[in-house]
Design an enzyme around this catalytic site. Structure first.
Site, short mmCIF file in Angstrom:
data_model
loop_
_atom_site.label_atom_id
_atom_site.label_comp_id
_atom_site.label_asym_id
_atom_site.label_seq_id
_atom_site.Cartn_x
_atom_site.Cartn_y
_atom_site.Cartn_z
N TYR A 1 51.38 -22.29 -26.98
CA TYR A 1 51.63 -22.08 -28.38
C TYR A 1 52.24 -20.55 -27.91
O TYR A 1 53.15 -20.28 -28.97
CB TYR A 1 49.85 -21.60 -29.21
CG TYR A 1 49.96 -23.06 -29.35
CD1 TYR A 1 50.79 -24.24 -29.30
CD2 TYR A 1 48.47 -22.65 -28.55
CE1 TYR A 1 49.56 -25.55 -29.55
CE2 TYR A 1 47.46 -24.15 -29.26
CZ TYR A 1 48.38 -25.90 -29.28
OH TYR A 1 48.02 -26.71 -29.38
N GLU B 1 43.68 -23.06 -34.03
CA GLU B 1 42.61 -22.41 -33.90
C GLU B 1 43.14 -22.75 -31.93
O GLU B 1 43.31 -24.05 -31.87
CB GLU B 1 41.54 -22.51 -34.16
CG GLU B 1 41.44 -21.63 -35.42
CD GLU B 1 41.19 -22.72 -36.61
OE1 GLU B 1 41.92 -23.36 -36.36
OE2 GLU B 1 41.09 -22.52 -38.00
N ASN C 1 40.99 -22.18 -23.31
CA ASN C 1 41.61 -22.69 -23.11
C ASN C 1 43.44 -22.16 -22.59
O ASN C 1 44.34 -21.68 -23.58
CB ASN C 1 42.12 -23.68 -24.27
CG ASN C 1 42.78 -24.85 -23.78
OD1 ASN C 1 43.77 -25.59 -22.72
ND2 ASN C 1 42.68 -25.92 -24.58
N VAL D 1 47.68 -34.88 -24.75
CA VAL D 1 48.50 -35.60 -24.17
C VAL D 1 47.51 -36.59 -22.97
O VAL D 1 46.84 -35.59 -22.57
CB VAL D 1 49.25 -34.32 -23.13
CG1 VAL D 1 50.19 -35.78 -22.39
CG2 VAL D 1 50.46 -34.47 -24.19
C1 LIG Z 1 47.50 -29.05 -23.86
C2 LIG Z 1 48.31 -29.96 -24.00
C3 LIG Z 1 48.54 -30.68 -24.75
C4 LIG Z 1 49.25 -29.68 -22.71
O1 LIG Z 1 50.27 -31.03 -22.30
P1 LIG Z 1 51.41 -31.43 -21.23
O2 LIG Z 1 52.06 -32.34 -21.42
O3 LIG Z 1 50.50 -31.07 -20.07
O4 LIG Z 1 52.35 -29.74 -21.65
P2 LIG Z 1 53.38 -29.46 -21.22
O5 LIG Z 1 53.48 -30.20 -20.18
O6 LIG Z 1 54.30 -29.49 -22.36
O7 LIG Z 1 53.29 -28.06 -20.12
C5 LIG Z 1 53.42 -26.87 -20.99
C6 LIG Z 1 53.70 -25.72 -19.73
O8 LIG Z 1 52.18 -25.39 -19.65
C7 LIG Z 1 51.84 -25.81 -18.22
N1 LIG Z 1 50.84 -26.57 -17.52
C8 LIG Z 1 50.15 -27.10 -18.50
N2 LIG Z 1 49.07 -28.22 -17.92
C9 LIG Z 1 48.41 -27.27 -17.41
C10 LIG Z 1 47.80 -27.04 -16.39
N3 LIG Z 1 46.52 -27.52 -16.74
N4 LIG Z 1 47.37 -26.46 -15.75
C11 LIG Z 1 48.27 -24.87 -15.82
N5 LIG Z 1 49.77 -24.93 -16.50
C12 LIG Z 1 49.45 -26.03 -16.92
C13 LIG Z 1 53.21 -26.35 -18.01
O9 LIG Z 1 53.20 -26.24 -16.32
C14 LIG Z 1 54.01 -26.41 -18.60
O10 LIG Z 1 54.69 -24.78 -18.23
P3 LIG Z 1 56.20 -24.94 -17.35
O11 LIG Z 1 57.28 -25.48 -18.22
O12 LIG Z 1 56.11 -23.03 -17.19
O13 LIG Z 1 55.99 -25.31 -16.91
C15 LIG Z 1 47.54 -31.07 -22.77
O14 LIG Z 1 47.29 -30.30 -21.79
C16 LIG Z 1 45.92 -31.59 -23.43
O15 LIG Z 1 46.04 -32.57 -23.49
N6 LIG Z 1 45.12 -30.93 -23.12
C17 LIG Z 1 43.82 -30.65 -23.60
C18 LIG Z 1 43.57 -30.98 -25.20
C19 LIG Z 1 43.55 -29.55 -25.15
O16 LIG Z 1 43.69 -29.00 -24.91
N7 LIG Z 1 44.41 -29.45 -26.38
C20 LIG Z 1 45.11 -28.38 -27.09
C21 LIG Z 1 43.54 -27.99 -28.20
S1 LIG Z 1 44.19 -26.40 -29.35
#
Ligand SMILES: CC(C)(COP(=O)(O)OP(=O)(O)OC[C@H]1O[C@@H](n2cnc3c(N)ncnc32)[C@H](O)[C@@H]1OP(=O)(O)O)[C@@H](O)C(=O)NCCC(=O)NCCS
Length: 156
Positions: free
Chosen positions: A123, A111, A116, A79
């Protein structure tokens, strides 16, 4: 009557070839070791499940998954940083799992880097359990990093 500006909710749709420049930009903003354009092209070419999140101004996220032999493998969930922490990552994973279920998949795998924690927690909350560790699976700034292998059963 007063005019009310309504911002449409981001929606999830199939990735198209013309999305690739935006997808690559988001990938490069989000990962220290991003996928290349060639990898995204291959995923589209071989028919993997490739989705984007479409926001008001264009693509703001992507999710890719392979499906085969009753299993799906979540390959990439991303995202755009400005749109993180709004539930979109969770929605995207749920969308991919629904799609897998529709295709008769019983087991979802993925994975995640040991470091992370954000993705790991998402997950875990979605019902994934640790089933193994892949040593030195990812490139890292100093050498390699292990991956945690997560799995979740899917029921129809
Ligand atoms: C992992 C990722 C896809 C999550 O996307 P997102 O849209 O922020 O996720 P959500 O909004 O659904 O967050 C879900 C939970 O994670 C928490 N969260 C999201 N980003 C966070 C951050 N930077 N620090 C701490 N918590 C975080 C949210 O608070 C939420 O928890 P809550 O429901 O208790 O508030 C995004 O951080 C990303 O693109 N990261 C880089 C790519 C990556 O690492 N992908 C995964 C590879 S396995």
């Amino acid at each position: 009557m007063s005019a009310v500006a309504i911002t449409p909710e981001p929606s999830i749709r199939s990735m198209r070839w013309e999305d690739l420049p935006a997808v690559l930009r988001i990938e490069e903003q989000s990962y220290e070791f991003p996928w290349t354009l060639a990898i995204f092209r291959d995923c589209l070419r071989v028919g993997y499940v490739c989705r984007v999140i479409e926001g008001p101004g264009g693509v703001i996220g992507h999710g890719l998954m392979s499906v085969g032999a009753g299993e799906c493998h979540l390959l990439n969930v991303c995202v755009q940083p400005d749109y993180q922490r709004r539930g979109l990552g969770t929605r995207l994973v749920e969308h991919l799992l629904d799609e897998a279920r529709r295709r008769g998949v019983r087991m979802a795998l993925l994975e995640v880097r040991v470091s992370n924690q954000v993705a790991y927690r998402i997950y875990q909350r979605l019902g994934f359990d640790e089933i193994g560790l892949r040593k030195d699976y990812y490139p890292a700034r100093h050498g390699r990093e292990d991956a945690i292998l997560l799995a979740r059963e899917l029921h129809a």
